[in-house]
Design a protein around this motif. Structure first.
Motif, mmCIF file in Angstrom:
data_model
loop_
_atom_site.group_PDB
_atom_site.id
_atom_site.type_symbol
_atom_site.label_atom_id
_atom_site.label_comp_id
_atom_site.label_asym_id
_atom_site.label_seq_id
_atom_site.Cartn_x
_atom_site.Cartn_y
_atom_site.Cartn_z
ATOM 1 N N GLU A 210 0.751 -0.930 0.105
ATOM 2 C CA GLU A 210 -0.077 -0.188 -0.268
ATOM 3 C C GLU A 210 0.380 1.265 0.169
ATOM 4 O OE1 GLU A 210 -0.828 -0.550 5.057
ATOM 5 O OE2 GLU A 210 -2.564 -0.275 3.580
ATOM 6 N N HIS A 211 2.003 1.315 0.326
ATOM 7 C CA HIS A 211 2.809 2.315 0.378
ATOM 8 C C HIS A 211 3.985 2.034 -0.548
ATOM 9 C CE1 HIS A 211 1.279 3.756 4.448
ATOM 10 N NE2 HIS A 211 1.715 2.494 4.427
ATOM 11 N N CYS A 212 4.328 1.201 -1.501
ATOM 12 C CA CYS A 212 5.090 0.858 -2.852
ATOM 13 C C CYS A 212 4.280 1.276 -3.996
ATOM 14 C CB CYS A 212 5.451 -0.296 -2.658
ATOM 15 S SG CYS A 212 5.919 -0.652 -0.724
ATOM 16 N N ASN A 213 4.458 1.273 -5.203
ATOM 17 C CA ASN A 213 3.852 0.974 -6.610
ATOM 18 C C ASN A 213 4.298 -0.313 -7.248
ATOM 19 O OD1 ASN A 213 2.943 1.408 -8.747
ATOM 20 N ND2 ASN A 213 4.949 2.982 -9.549
ATOM 21 N N SER A 214 3.543 -1.285 -7.169
ATOM 22 C CA SER A 214 3.895 -2.650 -7.076
ATOM 23 C C SER A 214 4.029 -2.333 -9.055
ATOM 24 C CB SER A 214 2.932 -3.644 -6.888
ATOM 25 O OG SER A 214 1.469 -3.046 -7.628
ATOM 26 N N GLN A 215 3.785 -1.539 -9.677
ATOM 27 C CA GLN A 215 4.130 -2.039 -10.762
ATOM 28 C C GLN A 215 5.735 -0.769 -11.478
ATOM 29 O OE1 GLN A 215 -0.149 -1.391 -12.533
ATOM 30 N NE2 GLN A 215 1.319 -0.325 -13.646
ATOM 31 N N ASP A 216 5.910 -0.345 -10.270
ATOM 32 C CA ASP A 216 7.497 -0.396 -9.997
ATOM 33 C C ASP A 216 8.679 -0.653 -9.808
ATOM 34 O OD1 ASP A 216 10.205 1.017 -10.531
ATOM 35 O OD2 ASP A 216 9.489 2.670 -10.301
ATOM 36 N N MET A 217 9.869 -1.825 -10.262
ATOM 37 C CA MET A 217 9.707 -2.824 -9.843
ATOM 38 C C MET A 217 11.397 -2.119 -9.124
ATOM 39 S SD MET A 217 11.736 -6.198 -11.331
ATOM 40 C CE MET A 217 10.117 -6.484 -12.350
ATOM 41 N N GLU A 218 12.083 -1.604 -8.694
ATOM 42 C CA GLU A 218 12.753 -0.617 -8.460
ATOM 43 C C GLU A 218 12.011 0.073 -6.908
ATOM 44 O OE1 GLU A 218 15.607 -0.914 -8.840
ATOM 45 O OE2 GLU A 218 16.007 -2.269 -10.703
ATOM 46 N N ARG A 219 11.619 -0.077 -6.612
ATOM 47 C CA ARG A 219 10.431 0.435 -5.990
ATOM 48 C C ARG A 219 9.679 -0.839 -4.895
ATOM 49 N NH1 ARG A 219 6.431 5.545 -6.780
ATOM 50 N NH2 ARG A 219 6.838 5.420 -3.973
ATOM 51 N N VAL A 220 9.794 -1.690 -5.839
ATOM 52 C CA VAL A 220 8.808 -3.239 -5.021
ATOM 53 C C VAL A 220 10.459 -3.066 -4.016
ATOM 54 C CG1 VAL A 220 8.599 -5.086 -5.529
ATOM 55 C CG2 VAL A 220 6.841 -3.473 -6.693
ATOM 56 N N LYS A 221 11.825 -3.475 -4.225
ATOM 57 C CA LYS A 221 12.684 -3.631 -4.075
ATOM 58 C C LYS A 221 13.313 -2.631 -2.628
ATOM 59 C CE LYS A 221 16.303 -5.480 -6.540
ATOM 60 N NZ LYS A 221 17.632 -5.593 -7.592
#
Length: 467
Positions: A210-221
């Motif tokens: 919920e605090h991340c952008n799951s479509q952006d892989m770098e932000r997921v990591k």
């Protein structure tokens, strides 16, 4: 009333027909003036799309590039044995909520519109695969109690799971109780027992991003490494069991029993979840775990996808174990992805035995043929050497030809007839030379050698006298 034909219109019609015939013969595209415009359609490969497991919301556009068309219509489809309902927006985006491994597969989207009064359709094909960042926690909990009966332990574990569900909702994780042991305490083995509980913690639960952008892989990591692991691993569980140090279990008509937590330990693991393996398909995250395809499986606490053994199969993505065939049935090979490939065991053995017989026959026949060829070559070389050593320099040509003819005659089972014909030809040549003159010494010597090595015969001079 009959109308006379217009000569000008007839000429135009004839010229049009001739033009169509000439274009057809030359290989050009021919279209009649009254024919409707053909529909245009294209197929495109959209490539791989990786979606992190338990993503709260992921939207996939129909086209990888933005298309400005008038009044488009969208149709999504999937290539899987059992189709499911798909959620599609008005803009043609396919929605995935809380993405699971079973959602992986091949999808296609067709966009239809009209351009210059010509119906046009474009289809885009996608291979959607689930993945997750490797990692998790193995937690060991030790509880002290006065009893070690199964009934009390089951009630305690059920009460513990109810309390842990609150932690899952707060921390957006998944907690799974794996193994439970009960053994006497070292301090007072007769009056106190220890209940050991192994807890597996998955850091990807509902709404974990919920605090991340799951479509952006770098932000997921970044979200995983900096936020989720820190808050859950070293703070949330520790504070939870400090607040819930003792669990009171009651039964009707029996005094209550306390299960008191005395120890909590964490072990960080870098393994994949069940049904996932490190296949290195994702270049931006080579250590990420990718869902196993149909025909393969990955057991818990493993980082590889293995083919289903013979006699089993897996139909969908992300299988932890393969499904065995029905009783009395098996598969011809490993890595089967359909139940239809299960056949009776007798048929499989017959096919395998037939396939094994052919190589065995070849292994028997081919060495024998090679040995015969080698023996033939060696014998030929030996006889050639014997001929070359025995014959003289002056009679080499006649001697070699005579011995070659003799060997060929022996090989063809008619040695005497072939040699007799050769001698008759030599007599005829000698008579001719006698009429013309005396034979050459080389010829007389060769005839003498042939006569000595074969059947005793009269010399040519004596045969002339006898006549």
């Amino acid at each position: 009333m009959l109308c006379a034909p217009d000569p000008g219109g007839t000429q135009v019609l004839v010229m049009g027909i001739l033009t169509l015939v000439l274009r057809s013969c030359s290989g050009q595209t021919v279209s009649l003036p009254w024919a409707l415009p053909p529909a245009s359609s294209w197929e495109h490969q959209g490539g791989f799309v990786f979606i992190h497991k338990e993503s709260s919301l992921y939207s996939l556009p129909c086209s990888p590039i933005e298309m400005e068309v008038a009044d488009p219509t969208y149709h999504w489809g999937q290539d899987r044995p059992v189709s499911r309902l798909l959620s599609v927006t008005k803009e043609g985006r396919l929605l995935f909520q809380h993405f699971q491994a079973a959602d992986s597969g091949k999808y296609s989207c067709t966009i239809s519109y009209t351009k210059h009064r010509i119906p046009v359709s474009q289809t885009f094909h996608y291979s959607i695969l689930g993945y997750h960042v490797p990692g998790g926690l193995d937690t060991v909990l030790l509880f002290h109690s006065k009893f070690c009966e199964d009934e009390w332990t089951k009630r305690f574990l059920h009460h513990l799971q109810d309390k842990l569900r609150q932690l899952e909702m707060e921390q957006h994780c998944k907690l799974h109780l794996n193994v439970t042991f009960c053994f006497p305490s070292l301090n007072s083995p007769l009056d106190e027992f220890v209940v050991q509980v192994q807890l597996e913690v998955s850091l990807f639960g509902p709404n974990w991003d919920e605090h991340c952008n799951s479509q952006d892989m770098e932000r997921v990591k970044d979200c995983y490494h900096k936020t989720v692991l820190h808050n859950l691993g070293w703070l949330a569980l520790t504070w939870f069991f400090k607040e819930h140090k003792s669990f009171l279990i009651t039964r009707p008509g029996i005094p209550s029993i306390n299960f008191t937590n005395e120890f909590i330990g964490f072990l960080r693991i870098e393994q994949c979840s069940a049904g996932y393996g490190q296949t290195k398909q994702l270049q931006r995250c080579p250590d990420c775990c990718i869902v196993c395809p149909p025909g393969m499986f990955s057991p818990p606490k493993s980082s590889k996808c293995f083919p289903c053994p013979v006699g089993t199969y897996s139909v969908t993505h992300g299988m932890a174990f393969c499904t065995p065939c029905k009783h009395g049935m098996t598969t011809r090979a490993s890595g089967i992805s359909s139940m239809k490939d299960c056949v009776k065991k007798g048929r499989t053995k017959q096919a395998v035995s037939t396939a094994h017989k052919i190589p065995s026959l070849l292994l028997i026949v081919l060495p024998a043929l090679l040995l015969l060829n080698v023996l033939f070559i060696l014998s030929s070389c030996y006889w050639f050497y014997q001929d070359y050593r025995l014959q003289s320099p002056r009679a080499s040509k006649m001697k070699g030809s005579t011995m070659g003819v003799e060997r060929m005659s022996h090989f063809c089972w008619s040695p005497r007839e072939s040699l007799q014909s050769l001698l008759d030809a030599s007599d005829t040549r000698s008579d001719k030379e006698e009429r013309d003159g005396a034979p050459s010494p080389a010829m007389s010597l060769n005839l003498a050698e042939v006569t000595d090595e074969t059947t005793p015969m009269l010399a040519p001079e004596k045969r002339r006298n006898s006549f």
